[in-house]
Design an enzyme around this catalytic site. Structure first.
Site, PDB file in Angstrom:
ATOM      1  N   ARG A  73       0.834  -1.209   0.000  1.00 33.08           N
ATOM      2  CA  ARG A  73       0.000   0.000   0.000  1.00 33.08           C
ATOM      3  C   ARG A  73       0.867   1.256   0.000  1.00 33.08           C
ATOM      4  O   ARG A  73       0.563   2.235  -0.672  1.00 33.08           O
ATOM      5  CB  ARG A  73      -0.943  -0.014   1.212  1.00 33.08           C
ATOM      6  CG  ARG A  73      -1.963  -1.151   1.130  1.00 33.08           C
ATOM      7  CD  ARG A  73      -2.961  -1.102   2.257  1.00 33.08           C
ATOM      8  NE  ARG A  73      -3.771   0.104   2.223  1.00 33.08           N
ATOM      9  CZ  ARG A  73      -4.525   0.502   3.229  1.00 33.08           C
ATOM     10  NH1 ARG A  73      -4.583  -0.179   4.350  1.00 33.08           N
ATOM     11  NH2 ARG A  73      -5.230   1.619   3.139  1.00 33.08           N
ATOM     12  N   GLN A 104     -11.292   9.252   6.121  1.00 33.13           N
ATOM     13  CA  GLN A 104     -10.988   7.893   6.590  1.00 33.13           C
ATOM     14  C   GLN A 104      -9.734   7.382   5.893  1.00 33.13           C
ATOM     15  O   GLN A 104      -9.268   6.284   6.170  1.00 33.13           O
ATOM     16  CB  GLN A 104     -12.152   6.962   6.256  1.00 33.13           C
ATOM     17  CG  GLN A 104     -13.455   7.356   6.922  1.00 33.13           C
ATOM     18  CD  GLN A 104     -14.640   6.652   6.268  1.00 33.13           C
ATOM     19  OE1 GLN A 104     -14.938   5.507   6.582  1.00 33.13           O
ATOM     20  NE2 GLN A 104     -15.304   7.328   5.361  1.00 33.13           N
ATOM     21  N   ASP A 107      -3.787   7.827   3.200  1.00 35.26           N
ATOM     22  CA  ASP A 107      -2.797   8.008   2.133  1.00 35.26           C
ATOM     23  C   ASP A 107      -2.089   9.361   2.160  1.00 35.26           C
ATOM     24  O   ASP A 107      -1.124   9.571   1.425  1.00 35.26           O
ATOM     25  CB  ASP A 107      -3.448   7.769   0.754  1.00 35.26           C
ATOM     26  CG  ASP A 107      -4.692   8.640   0.522  1.00 35.26           C
ATOM     27  OD1 ASP A 107      -4.741   9.779   1.028  1.00 35.26           O
ATOM     28  OD2 ASP A 107      -5.610   8.178  -0.186  1.00 35.26           O
ATOM     29  N   HIS A 122      -8.382   7.774  10.600  1.00 38.04           N
ATOM     30  CA  HIS A 122      -7.841   6.413  10.680  1.00 38.04           C
ATOM     31  C   HIS A 122      -6.316   6.379  10.668  1.00 38.04           C
ATOM     32  O   HIS A 122      -5.721   5.335  10.419  1.00 38.04           O
ATOM     33  CB  HIS A 122      -8.407   5.557   9.536  1.00 38.04           C
ATOM     34  CG  HIS A 122      -9.868   5.263   9.690  1.00 38.04           C
ATOM     35  ND1 HIS A 122     -10.640   4.686   8.701  1.00 38.04           N
ATOM     36  CD2 HIS A 122     -10.711   5.476  10.734  1.00 38.04           C
ATOM     37  CE1 HIS A 122     -11.891   4.558   9.145  1.00 38.04           C
ATOM     38  NE2 HIS A 122     -11.960   5.039  10.364  1.00 38.04           N
ATOM     39  N   ASN A 217     -20.962  10.228  -4.929  1.00 37.00           N
ATOM     40  CA  ASN A 217     -20.533   8.834  -5.070  1.00 37.00           C
ATOM     41  C   ASN A 217     -21.228   8.267  -6.309  1.00 37.00           C
ATOM     42  O   ASN A 217     -22.434   8.440  -6.456  1.00 37.00           O
ATOM     43  CB  ASN A 217     -20.965   8.028  -3.818  1.00 37.00           C
ATOM     44  CG  ASN A 217     -20.241   6.701  -3.693  1.00 37.00           C
ATOM     45  OD1 ASN A 217     -20.082   5.980  -4.666  1.00 37.00           O
ATOM     46  ND2 ASN A 217     -19.799   6.384  -2.485  1.00 37.00           N
TER      47      ASN A 217
HETATM   48  P1  NAD Z   1     -14.789   1.699   0.554  1.00 41.06           P
HETATM   49  O1  NAD Z   1     -13.824   0.937  -0.289  1.00 41.06           O
HETATM   50  O2  NAD Z   1     -15.665   0.938   1.473  1.00 41.06           O
HETATM   51  O3  NAD Z   1     -15.772   2.562  -0.390  1.00 41.06           O
HETATM   52  C1  NAD Z   1     -15.303   3.361  -1.437  1.00 41.06           C
HETATM   53  C2  NAD Z   1     -16.454   4.128  -2.019  1.00 41.06           C
HETATM   54  O4  NAD Z   1     -15.947   4.981  -3.032  1.00 41.06           O
HETATM   55  C3  NAD Z   1     -17.548   3.277  -2.676  1.00 41.06           C
HETATM   56  O5  NAD Z   1     -18.806   3.662  -2.173  1.00 41.06           O
HETATM   57  C4  NAD Z   1     -17.426   3.629  -4.172  1.00 41.06           C
HETATM   58  O6  NAD Z   1     -18.684   3.610  -4.838  1.00 41.06           O
HETATM   59  C5  NAD Z   1     -16.866   5.019  -4.090  1.00 41.06           C
HETATM   60  N1  NAD Z   1     -16.128   5.460  -5.291  1.00 41.06           N
HETATM   61  C6  NAD Z   1     -15.430   4.711  -6.183  1.00 41.06           C
HETATM   62  N2  NAD Z   1     -14.879   5.506  -7.120  1.00 41.06           N
HETATM   63  C7  NAD Z   1     -15.220   6.783  -6.800  1.00 41.06           C
HETATM   64  C8  NAD Z   1     -14.933   8.052  -7.383  1.00 41.06           C
HETATM   65  N3  NAD Z   1     -14.164   8.178  -8.486  1.00 41.06           N
HETATM   66  N4  NAD Z   1     -15.459   9.162  -6.807  1.00 41.06           N
HETATM   67  C9  NAD Z   1     -16.240   9.059  -5.698  1.00 41.06           C
HETATM   68  N5  NAD Z   1     -16.537   7.878  -5.110  1.00 41.06           N
HETATM   69  C10 NAD Z   1     -16.016   6.761  -5.653  1.00 41.06           C
HETATM   70  O7  NAD Z   1     -13.936   2.792   1.318  1.00 41.06           O
HETATM   71  P2  NAD Z   1     -14.282   3.640   2.627  1.00 41.06           P
HETATM   72  O8  NAD Z   1     -15.722   3.934   2.706  1.00 41.06           O
HETATM   73  O9  NAD Z   1     -13.262   4.708   2.715  1.00 41.06           O
HETATM   74  O10 NAD Z   1     -14.014   2.622   3.791  1.00 41.06           O
HETATM   75  C11 NAD Z   1     -13.363   2.016   4.460  1.00 41.06           C
HETATM   76  C12 NAD Z   1     -11.892   1.976   4.857  1.00 41.06           C
HETATM   77  O11 NAD Z   1     -11.068   1.891   3.740  1.00 41.06           O
HETATM   78  C13 NAD Z   1     -11.404   3.195   5.565  1.00 41.06           C
HETATM   79  O12 NAD Z   1     -11.051   2.782   6.842  1.00 41.06           O
HETATM   80  C14 NAD Z   1     -10.129   3.630   4.864  1.00 41.06           C
HETATM   81  O13 NAD Z   1      -9.117   3.856   5.827  1.00 41.06           O
HETATM   82  C15 NAD Z   1      -9.783   2.448   4.062  1.00 41.06           C
HETATM   83  N6  NAD Z   1      -9.067   2.670   2.784  1.00 41.06           N
HETATM   84  C16 NAD Z   1      -8.286   3.780   2.590  1.00 41.06           C
HETATM   85  C17 NAD Z   1      -7.638   3.961   1.379  1.00 41.06           C
HETATM   86  C18 NAD Z   1      -6.795   5.206   1.182  1.00 41.06           C
HETATM   87  O14 NAD Z   1      -6.258   5.757   2.137  1.00 41.06           O
HETATM   88  N7  NAD Z   1      -6.699   5.666  -0.060  1.00 41.06           N
HETATM   89  C19 NAD Z   1      -7.761   3.009   0.369  1.00 41.06           C
HETATM   90  C20 NAD Z   1      -8.547   1.873   0.615  1.00 41.06           C
HETATM   91  C21 NAD Z   1      -9.211   1.732   1.835  1.00 41.06           C
END
Ligand code: NAD
Length: 253
Positions: A73, A104, A107, A122, A217
């Protein structure tokens, strides 16, 4: 493609006159920077679900496996840059100094985009925490020389300074998030599936405190029924349009 902001337009004047804006973001906001969400395609790692890796149990059983996942990651994040969604939010903050982003994401891309009023609920992939004395330090920009990494002072195992499933959020960050969503006139919920508690409860806190909710979203989430308006498009499209609408109004007034 133009975004129809008519449901949000009536609230822009009060935001420009100083009423607070809060924004709750999730992994979807970083998709356009090339970072996978947890639940979408590419969210798995070597067949494992994040819930099997991002836990204290998994770390106790196999710290090498958990650290290899975090190193993967961290390598993705190293190559990632803030996208138009992060940059539009930073632009919105300059127009609305009383706005707060609660993310949340771990990154660091909101900060890299220049966001100042930021709660990283987080934690961050850019920091480590000693499992012995709790000392928090910046992680090296490149890969760790050895996996699992060890504390330079006491040699205990280091862990990523992130909140794992089943752990409490840091009290100070949770309070800051609750304050931001309870005080705001408008809450934008952007790119989160709104299924990971307690972050998912913040929309409810905002609605109960009288804030207007808007969801950005491409997919519907459990927040949609609470929302005054939904923008079924990407984070960058919608946030760019909102930043443009705010700066247009600010220039006219
Ligand atoms: P999730 O994966 O559960 O949901 C992601 C959401 O983003 C979905 O509802 C999806 O439909 C939406 N989405 C996809 N492409 C999009 C776009 N271009 N524009 C807007 N929305 C879009 O992620 P979450 O709700 O953040 O949940 C959970 C956990 O995942 C958190 O604890 C977070 O820390 C972690 N996480 C973080 C990262 C990061 O830091 N980039 C990456 C993956 C997961």
């Amino acid at each position: 493609m133009s975004v129809d902001l008519s449901s949000l337009e009536p609230y822009l004047p009060e935001l420009l006159s100083g009423r607070p804006l809060a924004v709750l973001t999730g992994a979807g906001v970083s998709v356009e920077s090339g970072l996978p969400t947890f639940r979408g395609p590419g969210g798995l790692w070597e067949g494992h679900r994040p819930e099997e890796l991002a836990t204290q149990d998994a770390f106790t059983k196999d710290p090498v496996k958990v650290w290899r996942w975090y190193e993967w990651r961290r390598s993705l994040v190293r190559d990632a840059r803030p996208n138009d969604a992060h940059l539009a939010l930073a632009r919105i903050e300059r127009l609305l100094p009383r706005s707060t982003v609660v993310t949340q994401n771990v990154d660091g891309l909101h900060r890299a985009a220049g966001q100042h009023n930021l709660v990283e609920l987080h934690g961050s992939l850019h920091r480590t925490r000693c499992t012995q004395d709790g000392a928090v330090r910046p992680a090296p920009p490149g890969p760790f020389p050895q996996i699992p990494p060890r504390c330079p002072t006491c040699t205990a195992l280091l862990r990523p300074d992130v909140v794992w499933f089943g752990e409490r959020l840091p009290e100070k960050d949770w309070r800051a998030a609750e304050t931001a969503v309870s005080d705001c006139a408008v809450l934008l919920v952007v790119g989160t599936s709104s299924v990971v508690a307690p972050a998912s409860t913040l929309a409810l806190v905002a609605a109960r405190s009288g804030a207007r909710l808007f969801e950005i979203n491409p997919e519907a989430t459990p927040v949609a029924p609470l929302a005054e308006g939904v923008f079924r498009t990407t984070a960058s499209e919608a946030l760019r349009a909102i930043a443009d609408a705010l700066s247009g109004r600010a220039a006219r007034s």
